[in-house]
Write a protein that holds these residues in place. Structure first.
Motif, PDB file in Angstrom:
ATOM      1  N   THR A  59       0.853  -1.182   0.000  1.00  0.00           N
ATOM      2  CA  THR A  59       0.000   0.000   0.000  1.00  0.00           C
ATOM      3  C   THR A  59       0.892   1.237   0.000  1.00  0.00           C
ATOM      4  O   THR A  59       1.781   1.347   0.847  1.00  0.00           O
ATOM      5  CB  THR A  59      -0.908   0.033   1.243  1.00  0.00           C
ATOM      6  OG1 THR A  59      -1.670  -1.177   1.309  1.00  0.00           O
ATOM      7  CG2 THR A  59      -1.844   1.216   1.207  1.00  0.00           C
ATOM      8  N   ASN A  61       1.013   5.650  -0.405  1.00  0.00           N
ATOM      9  CA  ASN A  61       0.357   6.954  -0.465  1.00  0.00           C
ATOM     10  C   ASN A  61       1.368   7.907  -1.094  1.00  0.00           C
ATOM     11  O   ASN A  61       2.385   8.246  -0.479  1.00  0.00           O
ATOM     12  CB  ASN A  61      -0.034   7.423   0.935  1.00  0.00           C
ATOM     13  CG  ASN A  61      -1.094   8.502   0.906  1.00  0.00           C
ATOM     14  OD1 ASN A  61      -1.372   9.089  -0.139  1.00  0.00           O
ATOM     15  ND2 ASN A  61      -1.685   8.780   2.057  1.00  0.00           N
ATOM     16  N   LEU A 134      -6.100  10.928   0.316  1.00  0.00           N
ATOM     17  CA  LEU A 134      -6.186  10.410   1.683  1.00  0.00           C
ATOM     18  C   LEU A 134      -4.999  10.901   2.500  1.00  0.00           C
ATOM     19  O   LEU A 134      -3.883  11.004   1.988  1.00  0.00           O
ATOM     20  CB  LEU A 134      -6.220   8.883   1.676  1.00  0.00           C
ATOM     21  CG  LEU A 134      -7.420   8.246   0.966  1.00  0.00           C
ATOM     22  CD1 LEU A 134      -7.330   6.729   1.043  1.00  0.00           C
ATOM     23  CD2 LEU A 134      -8.724   8.711   1.577  1.00  0.00           C
ATOM     24  N   ALA A 138      -3.348   6.822   6.390  1.00  0.00           N
ATOM     25  CA  ALA A 138      -4.603   6.136   6.059  1.00  0.00           C
ATOM     26  C   ALA A 138      -4.411   4.631   5.908  1.00  0.00           C
ATOM     27  O   ALA A 138      -5.356   3.860   6.094  1.00  0.00           O
ATOM     28  CB  ALA A 138      -5.199   6.715   4.777  1.00  0.00           C
ATOM     29  N   LEU A 140      -3.016   2.628   7.824  1.00  0.00           N
ATOM     30  CA  LEU A 140      -3.209   1.924   9.094  1.00  0.00           C
ATOM     31  C   LEU A 140      -4.657   1.496   9.290  1.00  0.00           C
ATOM     32  O   LEU A 140      -4.938   0.569  10.054  1.00  0.00           O
ATOM     33  CB  LEU A 140      -2.770   2.818  10.267  1.00  0.00           C
ATOM     34  CG  LEU A 140      -1.268   3.132  10.346  1.00  0.00           C
ATOM     35  CD1 LEU A 140      -0.993   4.045  11.532  1.00  0.00           C
ATOM     36  CD2 LEU A 140      -0.456   1.857  10.460  1.00  0.00           C
ATOM     37  N   GLU A 141      -5.584   2.163   8.596  1.00  0.00           N
ATOM     38  CA  GLU A 141      -6.995   1.799   8.739  1.00  0.00           C
ATOM     39  C   GLU A 141      -7.255   0.383   8.231  1.00  0.00           C
ATOM     40  O   GLU A 141      -8.196  -0.276   8.666  1.00  0.00           O
ATOM     41  CB  GLU A 141      -7.870   2.804   7.985  1.00  0.00           C
ATOM     42  CG  GLU A 141      -7.806   4.213   8.588  1.00  0.00           C
ATOM     43  CD  GLU A 141      -8.631   5.216   7.798  1.00  0.00           C
ATOM     44  OE1 GLU A 141      -9.348   4.796   6.866  1.00  0.00           O
ATOM     45  OE2 GLU A 141      -8.543   6.411   8.111  1.00  0.00           O
ATOM     46  N   ASP A 142      -6.428  -0.090   7.302  1.00  0.00           N
ATOM     47  CA  ASP A 142      -6.586  -1.448   6.787  1.00  0.00           C
ATOM     48  C   ASP A 142      -6.253  -2.494   7.850  1.00  0.00           C
ATOM     49  O   ASP A 142      -6.666  -3.650   7.744  1.00  0.00           O
ATOM     50  CB  ASP A 142      -5.672  -1.675   5.576  1.00  0.00           C
ATOM     51  CG  ASP A 142      -6.170  -0.942   4.348  1.00  0.00           C
ATOM     52  OD1 ASP A 142      -7.335  -0.519   4.346  1.00  0.00           O
ATOM     53  OD2 ASP A 142      -5.394  -0.787   3.401  1.00  0.00           O
ATOM     54  N   GLY A 144      -6.804  -2.135  11.268  1.00  0.00           N
ATOM     55  CA  GLY A 144      -7.773  -2.191  12.349  1.00  0.00           C
ATOM     56  C   GLY A 144      -7.127  -2.108  13.720  1.00  0.00           C
ATOM     57  O   GLY A 144      -5.942  -1.824  13.873  1.00  0.00           O
ATOM     58  N   LYS A 145      -7.951  -2.393  14.759  1.00  0.00           N
ATOM     59  CA  LYS A 145      -7.472  -2.295  16.140  1.00  0.00           C
ATOM     60  C   LYS A 145      -6.403  -3.342  16.399  1.00  0.00           C
ATOM     61  O   LYS A 145      -6.549  -4.499  16.030  1.00  0.00           O
ATOM     62  CB  LYS A 145      -8.648  -2.493  17.090  1.00  0.00           C
ATOM     63  CG  LYS A 145      -8.336  -2.069  18.515  1.00  0.00           C
ATOM     64  CD  LYS A 145      -9.594  -2.025  19.361  1.00  0.00           C
ATOM     65  CE  LYS A 145      -9.265  -1.511  20.752  1.00  0.00           C
ATOM     66  NZ  LYS A 145     -10.468  -1.422  21.602  1.00  0.00           N
ATOM     67  N   LEU A 147      -3.494  -3.106  15.077  1.00  0.00           N
ATOM     68  CA  LEU A 147      -2.565  -2.964  13.956  1.00  0.00           C
ATOM     69  C   LEU A 147      -2.000  -4.305  13.493  1.00  0.00           C
ATOM     70  O   LEU A 147      -0.791  -4.506  13.443  1.00  0.00           O
ATOM     71  CB  LEU A 147      -1.423  -1.997  14.321  1.00  0.00           C
ATOM     72  CG  LEU A 147      -1.864  -0.579  14.707  1.00  0.00           C
ATOM     73  CD1 LEU A 147      -0.653   0.303  14.961  1.00  0.00           C
ATOM     74  CD2 LEU A 147      -2.745   0.046  13.631  1.00  0.00           C
TER      75      LEU A 147
END
Length: 230
Positions: A59, A61, A134, A138, A140-142, A144-145, A147
């Motif tokens: 991923t 950015n 983004l 962003a 890190l959102e993939d 979740g809690k 990490l």
């Protein structure tokens, strides 16, 4: 620049109109990309190595041609995890052209970079129509809690049937079977939550129980088995 004799003896003909490259969608606007610095976008890509023993989900950015954020997730190969560690240091701060032509240690990561490059320079990013793109972080959102990467690990044989080992929810500890020995649910431990509990002072056994949950028709099943031992 050297021209062949044939070209030197040609008569000049004026070039017609030049309209530039076709615009591509980038972060909510249309851009005629002519330089690396014209490229921005957030997207994912998947790569694999020659023996296809393992895979990488990458991923990136990209802002103004420079990689500002990278998330490297690998599966299936122990050496690949160490390659990912090095790639995470290599990628950030490079332009996407530099990254494309840099050895990212593992063929799977290199292949993922190639696939991402194609998406990004052709305007096929996930943020193509998101105004401003983004924010950096962003990716890190993939995770979740906790990490942790979303991992699914299943094993099955014709003789003994399937075994769920790890799901998106976590590490599978027990499978629930009905009277026909069909899987109808499972118990799991969210390892990210468990580690958070331990960090906050809980002992390991308490943290384990607090991070444990189940899915499906787990309660009242006919039988429960440990997928790693039975």
């Amino acid at each position: 620049m050297i021209y062949t004799t044939e070209v030197q003896h040609m008569c000049p003909v004026a070039k017609g109109a030049y309209h530039g490259p076709a615009p591509i969608p980038e972060e909510g606007k249309w851009v005629q990309a002519k330089e690396i610095s014209d490229i921005s976008g957030f997207t994912h890509g998947v790569g694999w190595c020659a023996p296809q023993q393992g895979a990488c989900k990458l991923t990136l950015n990209v802002k103004n041609g420079v990689i500002e954020e990278a998330l490297v997730e690998t599966i299936g190969c122990s050496g690949m995890t160490h390659s990912a560690a090095m790639a995470s240091e290599i990628l950030i701060g490079k332009t996407i052209l530099e990254a494309l032509n840099t050895d990212l240690v593992c063929d799977a990561i290199n292949t993922a970079m190639r696939e991402l490059f194609l998406q990004i320079v052709y305007g096929r990013t996930q943020s193509a129509f998101s105004e401003g793109g983004l924010a950096v972080g962003a990716g890190l959102e993939d995770l979740g809690k906790g990490l942790r990467s979303q991992v699914g690990t299943m094993f099955a044989t014709k003789e003994k049937g399937p075994r769920y080992l790890e799901m998106a929810e976590g590490y599978v500890t027990r499978l629930a079977l009905n009277k026909d020995d069909e899987i109808v649910g499972y118990e799991f431990i969210s390892l990210g939550k468990m580690m958070d509990f331990i960090k906050k002072g809980d002992d390991a056994n308490t943290a384990l129980e607090k991070a444990k949950s189940h899915y499906g028709q787990f309660e009242g099943a006919a039988k429960y088995i440990d997928p790693r031992q039975e």
